[in-house]
Motif scaffolding. Structure first.
Motif, PDB file in Angstrom:
ATOM      1  N   LEU A  93     -22.277  10.996   6.191  1.00 49.84           N
ATOM      2  CA  LEU A  93     -23.228  11.552   7.153  1.00 49.84           C
ATOM      3  C   LEU A  93     -24.038  12.673   6.515  1.00 49.84           C
ATOM      4  N   ALA A  94     -23.381  13.483   5.703  1.00 49.28           N
ATOM      5  CA  ALA A  94     -24.081  14.558   5.002  1.00 49.28           C
ATOM      6  C   ALA A  94     -25.110  13.991   4.034  1.00 49.28           C
ATOM      7  N   ILE A  95     -24.746  12.920   3.341  1.00 50.62           N
ATOM      8  CA  ILE A  95     -25.686  12.279   2.415  1.00 50.62           C
ATOM      9  C   ILE A  95     -26.890  11.740   3.178  1.00 50.62           C
ATOM     10  N   ALA A  96     -26.643  11.105   4.341  1.00 47.18           N
ATOM     11  CA  ALA A  96     -27.754  10.595   5.155  1.00 47.18           C
ATOM     12  C   ALA A  96     -28.632  11.736   5.653  1.00 47.18           C
ATOM     13  N   ASN A  97     -28.020  12.851   5.980  1.00 47.46           N
ATOM     14  CA  ASN A  97     -28.785  14.014   6.436  1.00 47.46           C
ATOM     15  C   ASN A  97     -29.665  14.546   5.315  1.00 47.46           C
ATOM     16  N   LEU A  98     -29.133  14.598   4.095  1.00 47.61           N
ATOM     17  CA  LEU A  98     -29.933  15.036   2.955  1.00 47.61           C
ATOM     18  C   LEU A  98     -31.035  14.027   2.625  1.00 47.61           C
ATOM     19  N   LYS A  99     -30.776  12.751   2.908  1.00 43.00           N
ATOM     20  CA  LYS A  99     -31.769  11.709   2.664  1.00 43.00           C
ATOM     21  C   LYS A  99     -32.977  11.851   3.605  1.00 43.00           C
ATOM     22  N   MET A 100     -32.792  12.554   4.704  1.00 42.74           N
ATOM     23  CA  MET A 100     -33.877  12.745   5.659  1.00 42.74           C
ATOM     24  C   MET A 100     -34.791  13.917   5.305  1.00 42.74           C
ATOM     25  N   ILE A 101     -34.420  14.713   4.325  1.00 49.53           N
ATOM     26  CA  ILE A 101     -35.218  15.891   3.970  1.00 49.53           C
ATOM     27  C   ILE A 101     -36.629  15.525   3.504  1.00 49.53           C
ATOM     28  N   PRO A 102     -36.802  14.533   2.616  1.00 46.69           N
ATOM     29  CA  PRO A 102     -38.183  14.243   2.184  1.00 46.69           C
ATOM     30  C   PRO A 102     -39.119  13.855   3.324  1.00 46.69           C
ATOM     31  N   ILE A 103     -38.644  13.066   4.282  1.00 45.54           N
ATOM     32  CA  ILE A 103     -39.535  12.679   5.379  1.00 45.54           C
ATOM     33  C   ILE A 103     -39.721  13.818   6.377  1.00 45.54           C
ATOM     34  N   SER A 104     -38.744  14.719   6.476  1.00 50.35           N
ATOM     35  CA  SER A 104     -38.946  15.861   7.370  1.00 50.35           C
ATOM     36  C   SER A 104     -39.918  16.872   6.762  1.00 50.35           C
ATOM     37  N   LEU A 105     -40.023  16.902   5.435  1.00 54.05           N
ATOM     38  CA  LEU A 105     -40.987  17.772   4.770  1.00 54.05           C
ATOM     39  C   LEU A 105     -42.390  17.168   4.732  1.00 54.05           C
ATOM     40  N   LEU A 106     -42.481  15.881   4.413  1.00 58.13           N
ATOM     41  CA  LEU A 106     -43.770  15.202   4.229  1.00 58.13           C
ATOM     42  C   LEU A 106     -43.805  13.917   5.056  1.00 58.13           C
ATOM     43  N   ILE A 166     -49.424  19.294   4.146  1.00 57.33           N
ATOM     44  CA  ILE A 166     -49.433  20.718   3.788  1.00 57.33           C
ATOM     45  C   ILE A 166     -49.324  21.571   5.049  1.00 57.33           C
ATOM     46  N   ILE A 167     -50.080  21.210   6.067  1.00 57.05           N
ATOM     47  CA  ILE A 167     -50.014  21.935   7.349  1.00 57.05           C
ATOM     48  C   ILE A 167     -48.619  21.802   7.951  1.00 57.05           C
ATOM     49  N   TRP A 168     -48.060  20.581   7.893  1.00 55.77           N
ATOM     50  CA  TRP A 168     -46.732  20.323   8.460  1.00 55.77           C
ATOM     51  C   TRP A 168     -45.663  21.171   7.759  1.00 55.77           C
ATOM     52  N   ILE A 169     -45.727  21.264   6.429  1.00 56.78           N
ATOM     53  CA  ILE A 169     -44.732  22.046   5.679  1.00 56.78           C
ATOM     54  C   ILE A 169     -44.752  23.495   6.138  1.00 56.78           C
ATOM     55  N   VAL A 170     -45.942  24.045   6.295  1.00 58.52           N
ATOM     56  CA  VAL A 170     -46.069  25.450   6.687  1.00 58.52           C
ATOM     57  C   VAL A 170     -45.567  25.670   8.109  1.00 58.52           C
ATOM     58  N   VAL A 171     -45.899  24.768   9.015  1.00 53.97           N
ATOM     59  CA  VAL A 171     -45.572  24.964  10.428  1.00 53.97           C
ATOM     60  C   VAL A 171     -44.126  24.592  10.750  1.00 53.97           C
ATOM     61  N   ALA A 172     -43.656  23.437  10.272  1.00 55.38           N
ATOM     62  CA  ALA A 172     -42.341  22.964  10.706  1.00 55.38           C
ATOM     63  C   ALA A 172     -41.471  22.399   9.591  1.00 55.38           C
ATOM     64  N   GLY A 173     -42.053  21.875   8.554  1.00 50.45           N
ATOM     65  CA  GLY A 173     -41.296  21.130   7.555  1.00 50.45           C
ATOM     66  C   GLY A 173     -40.215  21.915   6.853  1.00 50.45           C
ATOM     67  N   SER A 226     -32.656  23.120   8.171  1.00 54.17           N
ATOM     68  CA  SER A 226     -31.672  22.693   9.171  1.00 54.17           C
ATOM     69  C   SER A 226     -30.919  21.440   8.719  1.00 54.17           C
ATOM     70  N   HIS A 227     -31.597  20.534   8.016  1.00 56.80           N
ATOM     71  CA  HIS A 227     -30.909  19.354   7.489  1.00 56.80           C
ATOM     72  C   HIS A 227     -29.883  19.749   6.428  1.00 56.80           C
ATOM     73  N   VAL A 228     -30.214  20.696   5.576  1.00 50.76           N
ATOM     74  CA  VAL A 228     -29.273  21.151   4.542  1.00 50.76           C
ATOM     75  C   VAL A 228     -28.059  21.823   5.177  1.00 50.76           C
ATOM     76  N   LEU A 229     -28.289  22.699   6.153  1.00 52.98           N
ATOM     77  CA  LEU A 229     -27.174  23.392   6.808  1.00 52.98           C
ATOM     78  C   LEU A 229     -26.276  22.409   7.558  1.00 52.98           C
TER      79      LEU A 229
END
Length: 134
Positions: free
Chosen positions: A101-114, A71-78, A84-87
């Motif tokens: 590559l775009a699909i792999a970038n989108l696949k990284m969104i869940p771990i960058s959020l949580l 929760i703290i991570w989402i607010v501060v950086a997630g 940035s991963h979506v863009l």
């Protein structure tokens, strides 16, 4: 095929992405209180270097501290990392070669959020105690 995609990924954004996560990990480890996020940043940096052939799974022993930390991570950086991963994925998807590559970038969104309470494992491995999340 995974090796070829990983090499293309490394050249067209993976190295820069991994360096960004590594710098964030160093900063988080210097500030003693944020060491768990630093360790998570290093784990994501390794994943950002070589994402094809690996997947994100939940750690079964993750508990309430992981939820609070996420929760703290989402607010501060997630949220900013996810945007940035979506863009970046939109920019990569313009060409046919960039679509995986775009699909792999989108696949990284869940771990960058949580990032806390997650583990990165080979996608062809069998882990009966883990649940795949991505």
């Amino acid at each position: 095929m995974k090796a070829l995609l990983n090499i293309i990924w490394l050249v067209f954004g993976g190295l820069v992405l991994a360096l960004g996560y590594a710098v964030a990990g160093i900063i988080c480890c210097v500030l003693v209180v944020t060491i768990p996020w630093g360790i998570a940043s290093f784990r994501i940096a390794g994943y950002a270097l070589w994402p094809f052939g690996r997947t994100v799974v939940d750690k079964p022993q993750a508990g309430a501290w992981s939820v609070l930390g996420n929760i703290i991570w989402i607010v501060v950086a997630g949220i900013w990392l996810a945007i940035s991963h979506v863009l970046t994925a939109i920019a990569q998807a313009i060409t046919i070669i960039g679509i995986p590559l775009a699909i792999a970038n989108l696949k990284m969104i869940p771990i960058s959020l949580l990032p806390l309470g997650k583990d990165i494992v080979p996608s062809d491995a069998r882990y009966p105690t883990y649940q795949r999340t991505a």
